[in-house]
Design a protein around this motif. Structure first.
Motif, mmCIF file in Angstrom:
data_model
loop_
_atom_site.group_PDB
_atom_site.id
_atom_site.type_symbol
_atom_site.label_atom_id
_atom_site.label_comp_id
_atom_site.label_asym_id
_atom_site.label_seq_id
_atom_site.Cartn_x
_atom_site.Cartn_y
_atom_site.Cartn_z
ATOM 1 N N SER A 173 0.808 -1.225 0.000
ATOM 2 C CA SER A 173 0.000 0.000 0.000
ATOM 3 C C SER A 173 0.836 1.267 0.000
ATOM 4 N N ASP A 174 1.881 1.287 0.808
ATOM 5 C CA ASP A 174 2.735 2.477 0.877
ATOM 6 C C ASP A 174 3.451 2.727 -0.450
ATOM 7 N N GLU A 175 3.899 1.658 -1.077
ATOM 8 C CA GLU A 175 4.575 1.797 -2.363
ATOM 9 C C GLU A 175 3.614 2.259 -3.453
ATOM 10 N N VAL A 176 2.401 1.734 -3.435
ATOM 11 C CA VAL A 176 1.389 2.168 -4.400
ATOM 12 C C VAL A 176 1.109 3.659 -4.211
ATOM 13 N N GLN A 177 0.960 4.097 -2.968
ATOM 14 C CA GLN A 177 0.685 5.512 -2.702
ATOM 15 C C GLN A 177 1.835 6.398 -3.163
ATOM 16 N N LYS A 178 3.059 5.929 -2.984
ATOM 17 C CA LYS A 178 4.227 6.690 -3.429
ATOM 18 C C LYS A 178 4.220 6.827 -4.952
ATOM 19 N N VAL A 179 3.886 5.756 -5.650
ATOM 20 C CA VAL A 179 3.825 5.802 -7.111
ATOM 21 C C VAL A 179 2.696 6.736 -7.564
ATOM 22 N N VAL A 180 1.551 6.695 -6.898
ATOM 23 C CA VAL A 180 0.442 7.610 -7.229
ATOM 24 C C VAL A 180 0.912 9.055 -7.110
ATOM 25 N N ASP A 181 1.586 9.374 -6.036
ATOM 26 C CA ASP A 181 2.088 10.732 -5.824
ATOM 27 C C ASP A 181 3.106 11.123 -6.897
ATOM 28 N N GLN A 182 3.983 10.210 -7.252
ATOM 29 C CA GLN A 182 5.002 10.505 -8.264
ATOM 30 C C GLN A 182 4.375 10.688 -9.646
ATOM 31 N N VAL A 183 3.411 9.844 -9.991
ATOM 32 C CA VAL A 183 2.717 9.983 -11.274
ATOM 33 C C VAL A 183 1.984 11.319 -11.320
ATOM 34 N N GLY A 184 1.327 11.678 -10.227
ATOM 35 C CA GLY A 184 0.611 12.945 -10.170
ATOM 36 C C GLY A 184 1.525 14.137 -10.359
ATOM 37 N N LEU A 185 2.639 14.140 -9.679
ATOM 38 C CA LEU A 185 3.591 15.240 -9.794
ATOM 39 C C LEU A 185 4.164 15.315 -11.209
ATOM 40 N N TYR A 186 4.498 14.171 -11.757
ATOM 41 C CA TYR A 186 5.068 14.136 -13.104
ATOM 42 C C TYR A 186 4.059 14.638 -14.138
ATOM 43 N N ALA A 187 2.799 14.248 -13.995
ATOM 44 C CA ALA A 187 1.768 14.668 -14.949
ATOM 45 C C ALA A 187 1.590 16.180 -14.953
ATOM 46 N N ILE A 188 1.708 16.791 -13.797
ATOM 47 C CA ILE A 188 1.537 18.241 -13.704
ATOM 48 C C ILE A 188 2.773 18.991 -14.210
ATOM 49 N N LEU A 189 3.954 18.457 -13.961
ATOM 50 C CA LEU A 189 5.185 19.165 -14.326
ATOM 51 C C LEU A 189 5.641 18.927 -15.767
ATOM 52 N N GLU A 190 5.242 17.830 -16.376
ATOM 53 C CA GLU A 190 5.726 17.470 -17.712
ATOM 54 C C GLU A 190 5.238 18.473 -18.763
ATOM 55 N N ARG A 191 6.180 18.983 -19.559
ATOM 56 C CA ARG A 191 5.838 19.913 -20.628
ATOM 57 C C ARG A 191 6.565 19.593 -21.927
ATOM 58 N N ASP A 192 7.135 18.400 -22.017
ATOM 59 C CA ASP A 192 7.905 17.994 -23.194
ATOM 60 C C ASP A 192 6.985 17.215 -24.130
ATOM 61 N N PRO A 193 6.661 17.784 -25.289
ATOM 62 C CA PRO A 193 5.730 17.114 -26.203
ATOM 63 C C PRO A 193 6.395 16.149 -27.182
ATOM 64 N N ARG A 194 7.712 16.019 -27.118
ATOM 65 C CA ARG A 194 8.392 15.203 -28.116
ATOM 66 C C ARG A 194 7.948 13.745 -28.032
ATOM 67 N N GLY A 195 7.958 13.089 -29.169
ATOM 68 C CA GLY A 195 7.616 11.678 -29.233
ATOM 69 C C GLY A 195 8.851 10.822 -29.347
ATOM 70 N N PHE A 196 9.423 10.757 -30.537
ATOM 71 C CA PHE A 196 10.605 9.934 -30.776
ATOM 72 C C PHE A 196 11.804 10.851 -30.967
ATOM 73 N N VAL A 197 12.879 10.565 -30.247
ATOM 74 C CA VAL A 197 14.101 11.354 -30.338
ATOM 75 C C VAL A 197 15.207 10.440 -30.852
ATOM 76 N N ASN A 198 15.793 10.820 -31.987
ATOM 77 C CA ASN A 198 16.884 10.002 -32.552
ATOM 78 C C ASN A 198 17.983 9.806 -31.526
ATOM 79 N N GLY A 199 18.417 8.578 -31.365
ATOM 80 C CA GLY A 199 19.474 8.260 -30.430
ATOM 81 C C GLY A 199 19.001 7.998 -29.008
ATOM 82 N N SER A 200 17.776 8.417 -28.694
ATOM 83 C CA SER A 200 17.248 8.217 -27.336
ATOM 84 C C SER A 200 16.018 7.328 -27.303
ATOM 85 N N GLY A 201 15.298 7.267 -28.397
ATOM 86 C CA GLY A 201 14.083 6.459 -28.448
ATOM 87 C C GLY A 201 12.849 7.256 -28.084
#
Length: 158
Positions: A4-32
């Motif tokens: 349960s604690d690990e699931v809650q930590k992942v929920v919090d991390q996904v939430g934070l990432y979803a709000i902060l992410e602003r990179d629209p790129r899809g495929f980047v040569n050399g990085s995937g």
């Protein structure tokens, strides 16, 4: 295999990432593949299948994924709309609460789109992303009829 604690930590991390992410790129040569808005809804689906998650956690994930997508300042064009749409539809199938919450999100979203400066690049990108998400959800066939009506009615007045 998460407790349960690990699931809650992942929920919090996904939430934070979803709000902060602003990179629209899809495929980047050399990085995937680097597009987060294909991975975030998949994580949301996985998390929402856990019995440890209460409705508040699921509403939180719905809110942050939609809001992160909604405020992306650039066009998303690598299938993110289908992934986000699939996550939302799966969640809406679980309980009517998520349908009601999405309807409220749609209402705010449309009001913001209607008040945006139409000539700006960010406004155009938000309109593009909105329409692609709505189209993918409408084409899927699982969208509740009252939400279909709300989308079609709002879009027909543009």
């Amino acid at each position: 295999f998460l407790n349960s604690d690990e699931v809650q930590k992942v929920v919090d991390q996904v939430g934070l990432y979803a709000i902060l992410e602003r990179d629209p790129r899809g495929f980047v040569n050399g990085s995937g593949w680097v597009h987060a808005f294909s991975a975030l809804p998949s994580l949301g689906n996985e998390l929402c299948s856990h019995n440890e998650l209460v409705r508040g956690d699921k509403i939180f994930l719905q809110a942050v994924i939609v809001e992160g997508y909604r405020f992306m300042p650039q066009v998303l064009s690598m299938g993110e709309n289908e992934e986000v749409g699939s996550f939302l539809l799966s969640l809406m199938e679980q309980h009517q609460l998520y349908q009601h919450f999405f309807k409220a999100q749609l209402k705010r979203w449309r009001a913001d789109l209607d008040s945006d400066e139409p000539a700006s690049r960010q406004s155009w990108s938000r309109i593009f992303n909105y329409r692609h998400l709505m189209q993918s959800m409408l084409l899927d066939g699982r969208l509740p009829q009252d939400i279909v009506k709300q989308i079609v009615t709002d879009d027909s007045t543009d």
